[in-house]
Design an enzyme around this catalytic site. Structure first.
Site, PDB file in Angstrom:
ATOM      1  N   HIS A 258      76.435  19.220 -25.600  1.00 57.44           N
ATOM      2  CA  HIS A 258      76.471  20.048 -27.018  1.00 57.44           C
ATOM      3  C   HIS A 258      78.123  20.202 -27.039  1.00 57.44           C
ATOM      4  O   HIS A 258      78.917  20.536 -26.016  1.00 57.44           O
ATOM      5  CB  HIS A 258      75.748  21.180 -26.839  1.00 57.44           C
ATOM      6  CG  HIS A 258      75.668  22.139 -28.141  1.00 57.44           C
ATOM      7  ND1 HIS A 258      76.506  23.227 -28.323  1.00 57.44           N
ATOM      8  CD2 HIS A 258      74.683  21.860 -29.230  1.00 57.44           C
ATOM      9  CE1 HIS A 258      76.373  23.633 -29.552  1.00 57.44           C
ATOM     10  NE2 HIS A 258      74.951  22.917 -30.019  1.00 57.44           N
TER      11      HIS A 258
ATOM     12  N   ARG B  44      71.360  29.834 -26.431  1.00 58.79           N
ATOM     13  CA  ARG B  44      71.875  31.034 -25.476  1.00 58.79           C
ATOM     14  C   ARG B  44      70.867  31.336 -24.481  1.00 58.79           C
ATOM     15  O   ARG B  44      71.290  31.887 -23.485  1.00 58.79           O
ATOM     16  CB  ARG B  44      72.216  32.102 -26.797  1.00 58.79           C
ATOM     17  CG  ARG B  44      72.728  33.067 -25.899  1.00 58.79           C
ATOM     18  CD  ARG B  44      73.189  34.195 -27.042  1.00 58.79           C
ATOM     19  NE  ARG B  44      74.156  33.686 -27.954  1.00 58.79           N
ATOM     20  CZ  ARG B  44      75.626  33.921 -28.078  1.00 58.79           C
ATOM     21  NH1 ARG B  44      76.072  34.668 -27.258  1.00 58.79           N
ATOM     22  NH2 ARG B  44      76.016  33.391 -29.359  1.00 58.79           N
TER      23      ARG B  44
ATOM     24  N   ASP C   1      69.351  30.885 -39.666  1.00 54.93           N
ATOM     25  CA  ASP C   1      69.302  32.200 -39.101  1.00 54.93           C
ATOM     26  C   ASP C   1      70.675  32.413 -38.250  1.00 54.93           C
ATOM     27  O   ASP C   1      70.721  33.219 -37.329  1.00 54.93           O
ATOM     28  CB  ASP C   1      68.193  32.149 -37.896  1.00 54.93           C
ATOM     29  CG  ASP C   1      68.023  31.087 -36.878  1.00 54.93           C
ATOM     30  OD1 ASP C   1      69.126  30.372 -36.952  1.00 54.93           O
ATOM     31  OD2 ASP C   1      67.038  30.725 -36.768  1.00 54.93           O
TER      32      ASP C   1
ATOM     33  N   HIS D 219      70.987  23.547 -25.395  1.00 56.07           N
ATOM     34  CA  HIS D 219      72.136  24.350 -25.533  1.00 56.07           C
ATOM     35  C   HIS D 219      72.040  25.678 -26.024  1.00 56.07           C
ATOM     36  O   HIS D 219      73.063  26.691 -26.239  1.00 56.07           O
ATOM     37  CB  HIS D 219      72.917  23.878 -26.774  1.00 56.07           C
ATOM     38  CG  HIS D 219      72.201  24.046 -28.208  1.00 56.07           C
ATOM     39  ND1 HIS D 219      71.056  23.021 -28.745  1.00 56.07           N
ATOM     40  CD2 HIS D 219      72.218  24.822 -29.324  1.00 56.07           C
ATOM     41  CE1 HIS D 219      70.724  23.670 -29.633  1.00 56.07           C
ATOM     42  NE2 HIS D 219      71.561  24.496 -30.133  1.00 56.07           N
TER      43      HIS D 219
ATOM     44  N   GLU E  39      64.692  28.069 -45.757  1.00 54.05           N
ATOM     45  CA  GLU E  39      64.028  28.166 -44.206  1.00 54.05           C
ATOM     46  C   GLU E  39      63.884  29.495 -43.866  1.00 54.05           C
ATOM     47  O   GLU E  39      63.992  30.049 -42.892  1.00 54.05           O
ATOM     48  CB  GLU E  39      64.963  27.387 -43.333  1.00 54.05           C
ATOM     49  CG  GLU E  39      64.198  26.902 -42.225  1.00 54.05           C
ATOM     50  CD  GLU E  39      65.100  26.459 -41.024  1.00 54.05           C
ATOM     51  OE1 GLU E  39      65.190  25.189 -40.940  1.00 54.05           O
ATOM     52  OE2 GLU E  39      65.744  27.019 -40.040  1.00 54.05           O
TER      53      GLU E  39
ATOM     54  N   GLU F  55      68.885  35.094 -33.351  1.00 52.40           N
ATOM     55  CA  GLU F  55      68.487  34.423 -34.439  1.00 52.40           C
ATOM     56  C   GLU F  55      67.244  35.059 -34.883  1.00 52.40           C
ATOM     57  O   GLU F  55      66.970  35.284 -36.185  1.00 52.40           O
ATOM     58  CB  GLU F  55      68.373  32.982 -34.119  1.00 52.40           C
ATOM     59  CG  GLU F  55      69.504  32.271 -33.903  1.00 52.40           C
ATOM     60  CD  GLU F  55      70.211  32.347 -32.483  1.00 52.40           C
ATOM     61  OE1 GLU F  55      69.599  33.039 -31.615  1.00 52.40           O
ATOM     62  OE2 GLU F  55      71.011  31.480 -32.061  1.00 52.40           O
TER      63      GLU F  55
END
Length: 366
Positions: A229, A199, A88, A197, A110, A124
């Site tokens: 990260h 957003r 994504d 990590h 996926e 995403e």
């Protein structure tokens, strides 16, 4: 085969090998979303490859458009039988849009993951919905993901295959020495591994997680290792929050093998990573998911994971409970396979070969 990020490379490498094994060696198209990604570091060396240099930018929507524009002339040049994207990311969305615009067939590895909240994660959730609407072949890792696709009445063919990330995990595990049992007392601190990590957790979320970890370490409920990260914004925040905190170890970014080695040694993982949600149940390591919603509910249903969000109080309560109640911790540590048996890549490769043969047969008949 479009590859923009390290997770995409890890999950597409088993498929690239499975396709090559049946005579369909793919061509790689590296978008540059993760600029230092080298194919040979992820088992993708030796394949023909184009590099676009579309490094990730602050606006992921703009990045997807940038990637799409850069991919279009390559598709025009190569005239591929099938374009494959995974997951994504903005690279996957850009590749899907380029394929659809130029009328090339598209496969989505996926497919069907849904949190049912466009903001968690953003962008995403919107990316994968858009990619699935465009795809001709949708490789769903689980029955639940396939059910999501059916409910949306997508036009492509839906196939349940398992997740290629589990193929990659088991391939690495097969090269590692067995772990030696560790003698632990009931009052010993828990060995906790942490990654954070996403957003949606930038800013206040990471700060709340850090506050919980600092308290757990100071009271000796946990020994904490935090994997930093590669994103500089996240890395700088982590270093500032954990500066000179005893009981908390900051470790540099690590490759796939190094991450698996750390995960299997941990007694408990706290993470907001999608890949970790897939890998922890297979490894049999209890996981607290640092998110309010997840598109991988199978890990929760299997009993290996719990959603805790980023509330300092909730994290403290759940870690302290598991520290006291080792039976509850052990119940979460039973290995399971909600995301596949490690044979997703050859299944997908077989479906792609069948699809290509049928397409050729339809073209001949026409």
């Amino acid at each position: 085969m479009i590859v923009g990020t390290r997770p995409e490379a890890i999950k597409l490498a088993p498929l690239a090998h499975a396709l090559a094994a049946i005579g369909i060696a793919p061509r790689l198209l590296l978008t540059g979303q993760h600029p230092n990604l080298r194919p040979e570091d992820h088992g993708l060396g030796g394949l023909p490859c184009d590099q676009l240099g579309c490094a990730g930018i602050a606006d992921p929507i703009a990045h997807a458009a940038l990637v799409a524009a850069a991919i279009e002339p390559i598709l025009d040049r190569d005239l591929p039988d099938l374009v494959i994207v995974q997951g994504d990311t903005s690279s996957a969305l850009g590749g899907a849009r380029a394929a659809a615009k130029l009328d090339f067939a598209l496969a989505h590895v996926e497919a069907g993951l849904r949190s049912f909240d466009q903001a968690m994660p953003w962008p995403e959730e919107g990316n994968r919905i858009a990619i699935d609407a465009l795809a001709d072949l949708l490789f769903a890792p689980t029955e639940g993901a396939a059910a999501n696709l059916r409910s949306e009445e997508v036009t492509g063919e839906i196939l349940v295959t398992g997740n290629t990330g589990i193929d990659a995990l088991l391939a690495v595990l097969g090269t590692l020495a067995p772990l030696k049992p560790q003698a632990r007392r009931l009052d010993d601190p828990l060995d906790i591994l942490v990654t954070c990590h996403r957003r949606e957790n930038w800013g206040g979320g990471i700060e709340a997680v850090a506050a919980a970890l600092i308290e757990l370490a100071s009271e000796r409920t946990a020994r904490v290792e935090v994997i930093i990260h590669p994103n500089p914004q996240v890395a700088d925040a982590m270093r500032m929050l954990f500066a000179r905190e005893p009981g908390i170890t900051l470790s540099p970014p690590t490759g796939h093998r190094g991450m698996i080695e750390r995960m299997r040694r941990a007694e408990l993982i706290l993470s907001d990573s999608g890949g970790v949600q897939e890998e922890a149940p297979t490894l049999g390591v209890p996981l607290l998911v640092l998110r309010e919603r997840t598109e991988r509910p199978e890990a929760l249903a299997a009993g290996n994971a719990m959603l805790v969000g980023t509330s300092t109080e909730q994290i403290l309560a759940d870690v302290r409970r598991l520290h006291r109640d080792r039976a509850a911790l052990a119940a979460m540590a039973r290995p399971s396979q909600p995301f596949g048996d490690g044979h997703a890549a050859p299944r997908i490769a077989g479906h792609i070969r069948r699809w290509l043969l049928h397409r050729d047969q339809r073209s001949s008949a026409a």
